[in-house]
Design a protein around this motif. Structure first.
Motif, mmCIF file in Angstrom:
data_model
loop_
_atom_site.group_PDB
_atom_site.id
_atom_site.type_symbol
_atom_site.label_atom_id
_atom_site.label_comp_id
_atom_site.label_asym_id
_atom_site.label_seq_id
_atom_site.Cartn_x
_atom_site.Cartn_y
_atom_site.Cartn_z
ATOM 1 N N ASP A 149 0.609 -1.299 0.116
ATOM 2 C CA ASP A 149 0.073 -0.101 0.040
ATOM 3 C C ASP A 149 1.058 1.302 0.045
ATOM 4 O O ASP A 149 0.674 2.234 -0.714
ATOM 5 N N MET A 150 1.810 1.410 0.730
ATOM 6 C CA MET A 150 2.951 2.373 0.772
ATOM 7 C C MET A 150 3.559 2.682 -0.654
ATOM 8 O O MET A 150 3.635 3.699 -1.347
ATOM 9 N N LEU A 151 3.940 1.495 -1.323
ATOM 10 C CA LEU A 151 4.523 1.501 -2.559
ATOM 11 C C LEU A 151 3.601 2.089 -3.580
ATOM 12 O O LEU A 151 3.890 2.997 -4.264
ATOM 13 N N ARG A 152 2.238 1.607 -3.605
ATOM 14 C CA ARG A 152 1.218 2.282 -4.656
ATOM 15 C C ARG A 152 1.097 3.620 -4.333
ATOM 16 O O ARG A 152 1.006 4.420 -5.212
ATOM 17 N N THR A 153 0.767 4.194 -3.038
ATOM 18 C CA THR A 153 0.341 5.403 -2.562
ATOM 19 C C THR A 153 1.568 6.445 -2.979
ATOM 20 O O THR A 153 1.469 7.464 -3.561
ATOM 21 N N HIS A 154 2.867 5.850 -2.874
ATOM 22 C CA HIS A 154 4.095 6.517 -3.102
ATOM 23 C C HIS A 154 4.020 6.858 -4.861
ATOM 24 O O HIS A 154 4.457 7.928 -5.235
ATOM 25 N N ALA A 155 3.851 5.606 -5.498
ATOM 26 C CA ALA A 155 4.198 5.493 -6.835
ATOM 27 C C ALA A 155 2.920 6.713 -7.347
ATOM 28 O O ALA A 155 3.351 7.398 -8.340
ATOM 29 N N ALA A 156 1.798 6.477 -7.095
ATOM 30 C CA ALA A 156 0.781 7.439 -7.552
ATOM 31 C C ALA A 156 0.839 8.885 -7.473
ATOM 32 O O ALA A 156 0.338 9.648 -7.981
ATOM 33 N N THR A 157 1.494 9.162 -6.145
ATOM 34 C CA THR A 157 1.717 10.573 -6.005
ATOM 35 C C THR A 157 3.086 11.207 -6.625
ATOM 36 O O THR A 157 2.982 12.439 -7.233
ATOM 37 N N TRP A 158 4.156 10.533 -6.756
ATOM 38 C CA TRP A 158 5.469 11.191 -7.216
ATOM 39 C C TRP A 158 5.640 10.639 -8.622
ATOM 40 O O TRP A 158 6.331 11.403 -9.225
ATOM 41 N N PHE A 159 5.515 9.521 -9.111
ATOM 42 C CA PHE A 159 5.776 8.765 -10.473
ATOM 43 C C PHE A 159 4.853 8.928 -11.342
ATOM 44 O O PHE A 159 4.155 8.145 -12.076
ATOM 45 N N THR A 160 4.581 10.445 -11.696
ATOM 46 C CA THR A 160 3.287 10.826 -12.741
ATOM 47 C C THR A 160 3.985 11.823 -13.653
ATOM 48 O O THR A 160 5.221 12.168 -13.696
ATOM 49 N N ARG A 161 3.435 11.858 -14.612
ATOM 50 C CA ARG A 161 3.861 12.687 -15.803
ATOM 51 C C ARG A 161 3.804 14.468 -15.332
ATOM 52 O O ARG A 161 4.743 14.924 -16.096
ATOM 53 N N ALA A 162 3.179 14.653 -14.484
ATOM 54 C CA ALA A 162 3.376 16.031 -13.903
ATOM 55 C C ALA A 162 4.581 16.269 -13.219
ATOM 56 O O ALA A 162 4.897 17.342 -12.963
ATOM 57 N N ASN A 163 5.196 15.165 -12.749
ATOM 58 C CA ASN A 163 6.434 15.253 -11.770
ATOM 59 C C ASN A 163 7.797 14.777 -12.522
ATOM 60 O O ASN A 163 8.587 14.197 -11.994
ATOM 61 N N ALA A 164 7.716 14.698 -13.913
ATOM 62 C CA ALA A 164 8.564 13.905 -14.823
ATOM 63 C C ALA A 164 9.114 14.866 -15.757
ATOM 64 O O ALA A 164 8.509 15.880 -16.573
ATOM 65 N N VAL A 165 10.351 14.701 -16.202
ATOM 66 C CA VAL A 165 10.989 15.208 -17.429
ATOM 67 C C VAL A 165 12.154 14.272 -17.913
ATOM 68 O O VAL A 165 12.631 13.474 -17.276
ATOM 69 N N LEU A 166 12.112 14.107 -19.386
ATOM 70 C CA LEU A 166 13.054 13.261 -20.001
ATOM 71 C C LEU A 166 13.942 14.268 -20.701
ATOM 72 O O LEU A 166 13.661 15.381 -21.532
ATOM 73 N N THR A 167 15.247 14.014 -20.597
ATOM 74 C CA THR A 167 16.244 14.399 -21.317
ATOM 75 C C THR A 167 17.219 13.343 -22.366
ATOM 76 O O THR A 167 17.079 12.384 -21.873
ATOM 77 N N LEU A 168 17.288 14.193 -23.589
ATOM 78 C CA LEU A 168 17.878 13.156 -24.596
ATOM 79 C C LEU A 168 19.093 13.692 -25.013
ATOM 80 O O LEU A 168 19.050 14.889 -25.374
ATOM 81 N N THR A 169 20.087 12.771 -25.332
ATOM 82 C CA THR A 169 21.310 13.259 -25.934
ATOM 83 C C THR A 169 21.392 12.499 -27.247
ATOM 84 O O THR A 169 21.700 11.278 -26.978
ATOM 85 N N GLY A 170 21.467 12.981 -28.354
ATOM 86 C CA GLY A 170 21.544 12.118 -29.446
ATOM 87 C C GLY A 170 20.316 12.240 -30.652
ATOM 88 O O GLY A 170 19.514 13.147 -30.246
ATOM 89 N N PRO A 171 20.265 11.450 -31.331
ATOM 90 C CA PRO A 171 19.040 11.486 -32.347
ATOM 91 C C PRO A 171 17.824 11.147 -31.817
ATOM 92 O O PRO A 171 17.588 10.524 -30.703
#
Length: 488
Positions: A149-171
């Motif tokens: 339950d702690m894992l699910r709550t933590h993932a739903a709170t923090w591992f979302t598209r609103a709290n993410a950014v992707l960096t790319l180096t290359g093509p």
């Protein structure tokens, strides 16, 4: 640098020849955990990486790293391989972990743990207690792993598209998808330092450390930090040819504030002299402007004004946290003034048992702060004493008892006591009949009912006073407080 969005996630790309290198970042780290959920961030990340490896056994695997405030998944390969891994990883992060996770997922996260020198972690714990970045130096009384339950709550709170950014180096990978679950940008409130003015205190550390808070965008204080480190190293070397150099670390506290640390190892015999040397050098820069050439030399450091290019890393942190870039135009006066402001709330941390007599930034005696109160009567309440038989065979200085008040539990020894308010309890560990209360201050109070007359009634009162959601069963093999006085 190219800026775009994929499935609502900011994507920052820098074109460079060679294999594609991608880092999927989330604005969550060790500072976003609690005492009971310690390690939950790396477990969520480890489960997702484990699932990704299982679904794409023929491709590379994401490398997980957990920082104080950021979690990263690093992927390299061909554009198609990177796109497949990122898509699979994002789906795994959106799926709840099983109630009975594969034990291999627990073991695959060893290298992902936050790495911070013990002296720096101890200084953070002294400054903030058992919360946020202070947890990095908090001794664990024997927590079980976080629950599903702690894992699910933590993932739903923090591992979302609103709290993410992707960096790319290359093509740019063709057909890139990032199917992360939706969510809102998390809001966090960083704790204030436990003591607002310059002070010194104890921790169980093997050395000496100084911590200050400073504006995240101040180039002057960044230069001051490096100057003081260099001066400390030189002063310690003059004192002893075999002295270890001073080390430095910078830890994010909130969007606008960093905690800057300086620390060096010391033995029991020389800790007092080392503490005096370290504190003297920190104070000297707060009082006297450095030479221009000294400032110029340290202005060329990696985080100085004009020396921090708009890198992918800096841009990603701005996306995640709104971190300001360092503001330039550094003069010797700026360096002294910035460090002087920081030193007004500095904290010197030394090993247990050491007594210091030092001057503070204001010229008065440096304030000693401790959770223990000496030479005063403890608060009034119901006292639980040892059985008469045990008391008869103990020296007066070895006796201990506990006082229960309506709003606190007070651990007492002859001439000194420690009061822990129930409002400041962050966790209660149950180990059979024993209880260990973990305070926000970073101290733990162990109580065994066998120590006291009517000890079981004391345990029932503690269980009733602490909210049920803060209580947990201790893990097997955790430490026991049996046959030793409570301590903090």
């Amino acid at each position: 640098m190219h800026h775009s969005h994929v499935d609502g996630v900011p994507v920052l790309r820098s074109l460079r020849s060679g294999p594609l290198h991608a880092i999927l970042r989330f604005g969550v780290g060790a500072r976003d955990e609690t005492y009971r959920t310690r390690g939950v961030t790396r477990l969520v990340a480890a489960f997702a990486a484990h699932e990704t490896r299982g679904r794409l056994p023929e491709t590379g695997e994401p490398v997980v790293s957990i920082g104080v405030d950021e979690t990263r998944f690093t992927v390299s390969g061909t554009p198609q391989e990177v796109a497949d891994i990122l898509r699979t990883l994002c789906r795994a992060l959106g799926e709840p972990p099983p109630d009975r996770p594969d034990e291999r997922a627990y073991r695959c996260d060893d290298e992902a743990a936050v790495s911070l020198p013990p002296l720096a972690a101890g200084a953070l714990n002294a400054r903030y207690g058992a919360q946020a970045t202070g947890l990095l130096g908090q001794e664990c009384a024997g927590c079980r792993p976080p629950t599903p339950d702690m894992l699910r709550t933590h993932a739903a709170t923090w591992f979302t598209r609103a709290n993410a950014v992707l960096t790319l180096t290359g093509p740019e990978p063709v057909g890139l998808r990032l199917p992360l679950p939706p969510g809102e940008r998390p809001r966090r409130s960083a704790p204030e330092a436990r003591y607002p003015r310059a002070s010194w205190t104890h921790r169980t550390i093997e050395g000496v450390a100084v911590s200050v808070e400073s504006p995240a965008g101040s180039a002057a204080v960044a230069v001051a930090h490096r100057i003081v480190r260099e001066r400390m190293t030189a002063a310690l070397a003059r004192r002893s040819a075999s002295a270890a150099p001073a080390e430095a670390a910078t830890v994010p506290h909130d969007t606008d504030t960093h905690v800057r640390l300086l620390f060096t190892p010391a033995t029991t015999d020389d800790a007092e002299e080392v503490a005096a040397t370290v504190w003297s050098e920190a104070l000297r820069l707060a009082r006297i402007e450095p030479a221009q050439d000294e400032v110029d030399r340290h202005c060329r450091g990696p985080e100085s004004a004009g020396a921090q290019p708009c890198t992918l890393d800096a841009a990603a942190r701005t996306e995640l946290f709104g971190t300001p870039r360092l503001v330039g135009g550094v003069t010797p006066g700026d360096v002294r003034d910035a460090w002087q402001r920081a030193m007004a709330g500095a904290q010197l941390v030394v090993p247990d048992g050491l007594l210091l007599d030092l001057a503070g930034p204001d010229g008065r005696r440096l304030w000693c702060r401790s959770c223990w109160t000496w030479d005063e009567l403890p608060p009034w309440g119901e006292a639980f004493h040892e059985p008469l038989v045990k008391r008869a065979f103990r020296r007066a200085g070895e006796r201990h008892w506990t006082v229960l008040t309506p709003d606190s539990v007070v651990t007492c020894r002859t001439g000194v006591y420690h009061a822990l308010r129930f409002d400041d309890v962050v966790a209660l560990e149950r180990r059979g009949p024993e209880r260990v209360l973990i305070g926000r201050c970073g101290c733990d109070i162990g109580i065994d009912p066998a120590w006291y007359r009517s000890g079981r009634r004391l345990i029932r009162a503690l269980d009733a006073a602490v909210p049920a959601e803060l209580a947990f069963e201790g893990a097997e093999g955790g430490r026991s407080h049996e046959e030793r006085p409570p301590h903090a």
